[in-house]
Design an enzyme around this catalytic site. Structure first.
Site, PDB file in Angstrom:
ATOM      1  N   LYS A 237      25.868  92.078  57.632  1.00 34.41           N
ATOM      2  CA  LYS A 237      27.084  91.922  58.435  1.00 34.41           C
ATOM      3  C   LYS A 237      27.219  93.229  59.215  1.00 34.41           C
ATOM      4  CE  LYS A 237      31.831  90.286  58.011  1.00 34.41           C
ATOM      5  NZ  LYS A 237      31.784  89.312  59.095  1.00 34.41           N
TER       6      LYS A 237
HETATM    7  N1  PMP Z   1      28.989  83.435  59.319  1.00 35.76           N
HETATM    8  C1  PMP Z   1      29.285  84.454  60.134  1.00 35.76           C
HETATM    9  C2  PMP Z   1      28.444  84.688  61.331  1.00 35.76           C
HETATM   10  C3  PMP Z   1      30.387  85.285  59.845  1.00 35.76           C
HETATM   11  O1  PMP Z   1      30.696  86.305  60.654  1.00 35.76           O
HETATM   12  C4  PMP Z   1      31.180  85.019  58.720  1.00 35.76           C
HETATM   13  C5  PMP Z   1      32.381  85.881  58.425  1.00 35.76           C
HETATM   14  N2  PMP Z   1      32.053  86.998  57.655  1.00 35.76           N
HETATM   15  C6  PMP Z   1      30.832  83.946  57.904  1.00 35.76           C
HETATM   16  C7  PMP Z   1      29.722  83.172  58.223  1.00 35.76           C
HETATM   17  C8  PMP Z   1      31.629  83.630  56.669  1.00 35.76           C
HETATM   18  O2  PMP Z   1      31.408  84.630  55.709  1.00 35.76           O
HETATM   19  P1  PMP Z   1      32.441  84.884  54.531  1.00 35.76           P
HETATM   20  O3  PMP Z   1      32.692  83.581  53.911  1.00 35.76           O
HETATM   21  O4  PMP Z   1      31.718  85.809  53.614  1.00 35.76           O
HETATM   22  O5  PMP Z   1      33.654  85.464  55.130  1.00 35.76           O
END
Ligand code: PMP
Length: 308
Positions: free
Chosen positions: A157
Site C-alpha cells: 500500500k
Molecule cells: N484495494 C485497494 C486498491 C485499496 O486501496 C484498498 C483500501 N486500502 C482496498 C482494496 C481495501 O483494503 P482494506 O480492506 O484493507 O481497507
C-alpha cells in the site's frame, strides 16, 4: 477533511497545523511512501480499532517491499495510535498512518533520506456516501489498468501506486459514476480504486484470487471469513468484466467503504440483493461491537481493556 487537535509525528504529538513537511521531501517528488487506512469505532466497551495489528503489519510489509526501514515497530505504532485517539478525544475516527522518504537527497534513489512517520486521525463518515451504503453505487470499468506485479509491487500500500487509483476514480467521476473498477493487463477484474470486489452468482460468492494485481484487503479477508461462517460458499478465482455484468449481486468492500452494494456496472443493472445486505449487516454489527461472533478483530483502547 475535519481537523482534529493533534497529529502524531516522528514520536510525538504535534498540533494539527504544525504537522508539515519540507517541499524537498523525497516522498513528495517520487511517491516513496507507504500508508494505511484504519477505522476506529465507538462501541459499548469504548473505542475499538478494527484489526489494528493486521493493518500495522501490512504497513511494515509495504515498507519492506519498497526497501524502506520503518523506524517504529508494530507495538510502538499501536501505542502511538492509542495516544493519538486519546489526545483527540475521538470516540470513532479514520486513522491514517503514513511513512515516507523525507528531506535529504533528491536523486531518485533513496540514499540517506530519513523515514518520516506520522499518524492522523479524524472523523470520516461513509466513504461512498450514506445513500451508497444503503442503496448501492454506480461504477465504471476503468480504461486505466491496475499496476501489474512487475510494474510496482501492488501488494504494497504505497503512496505512488495511488496515482493509478486517482486516475481511475477521476475518470469514473467525470463520466458521472461513483467509483471505478480496474482490470489487470490480462483483462481480469482487480480492485476498485480503494476497495476489493465481490460478486454473487447462483448463490455462490466470488472474488478475484490473489494472482490478480489486487491489494490484499483486510476487509476482503474479513468478508470471506464472515460469509463462510454464515454458510456461504466463497470462491477466489479470476473474474472477467462480463462476470460483473451478469452477476446477481456485486459489492465492494474496504476499510473506508465498509460493505457497499453496487447497483450498476457500466450501465448494466445489478440491484443490491440479500447476500450483500446480510454480509453488510454482519460486518457493521462486528465493527460496531454489536455482535461478539467475530469479536476477536476489535482491539480496544488499553483503558477500556483494563475495565473489561
Ligand atoms: N484495494 C485497494 C486498491 C485499496 O486501496 C484498498 C483500501 N486500502 C482496498 C482494496 C481495501 O483494503 P482494506 O480492506 O484493507 O481497507
Amino acid at each position: 477533511m475535519e481537523e482534529t487537535a493533534k497529529i502524531w509525528m516522528n514520536g510525538r504529538l504535534v498540533d494539527w497545523a504544525d504537522a508539515t513537511v519540507h517541499v524537498g521531501a523525497h516522498g513528495l517528488h517520487y511517491g516513496t511512501g507507504v500508508f494505511e487506512g484504519i477505522r476506529a469505532y465507538e462501541t459499548e466497551r469504548g473505542t475499538a480499532v478494527f484489526r489494528l495489528t493486521e493493518h500495522l503489519e501490512r504497513l511494515h510489509n509495504s515498507a519492506r517491499l519498497i526497501y524502506m526501514d520503518l523506524p517504529y515497530s508494530v507495538e510502538e505504532l499501536k501505542s502511538a495510535t492509542w495516544e493519538l485517539i486519546g489526545a483527540n478525544e475521538l470516540p470513532s475516527c479514520y486513522l491514517r498512518p503514513i511513512a515516507f522518504s523525507g528531506y535529504g537527497q533528491l536523486g531518485v534513489a533513496t540514499r540517506d533520506n530519513p523515514v518520516d512517520v506520522a499518524i492522523m486521525a479524524w472523523p470520516w463518515g461513509a466513504y461512498l456516501g450514506e445513500e451508497g451504503l444503503r442503496n448501492g453505487i454506480r461504477v465504471k470499468v476503468s480504461s486505466w489498468q491496475r499496476v501489474g506485479p512487475n510494474v510496482i509491487p501492488h501488494v504494497a500500500k504505497a503512496t505512488g501506486v495511488y496515482l493509478n487509483s486517482m486516475l481511475a476514480v477521476g475518470e469514473a467521476n467525470r463520466a458521472g459514476y461513483d467509483e471505478a473498477i480496474l482490470l489487470t493487463a490480462e483483462g481480469t477484474v482487480a480492485d476498485g480504486s480503494g476497495e476489493s470486489i465481490f460478486i454473487v452468482r447462483d448463490g455462490v460468492i466470488y472474488t478475484p484470487d490473489l494472482s490478480a494485481s489486487i491489494l490484499v484487503g483486510i476487509t476482503r479477508d474479513t468478508v470471506i471469513q464472515i460469509a463462510q461462517d454464515l454458510g456461504h460458499r466463497v470462491v477466489e478465482k479470476p473474474l472477467i468484466r462480463t462476470d460483473l455484468y451478469l452477476a446477481d449481486e456485486v459489492f465492494m468492500v474496504g476499510t473506508a467503504a465498509e460493505v457497499t452494494p453496487i447497483r450498476e456496472v457500466d450501465d448494466h443493472p445489478t440491484p443490491p440483493g440479500p447476500v450483500t445486505y446480510e454480509i453488510q449487516q454482519a460486518y457493521l454489527d462486528t465493527v460496531h461491537g454489536r455482535s461478539d461472533r467475530w469479536g476477536q478483530w476489535l482491539e480496544y483502547a488499553p483503558a477500556a481493556r483494563a475495565q473489561a
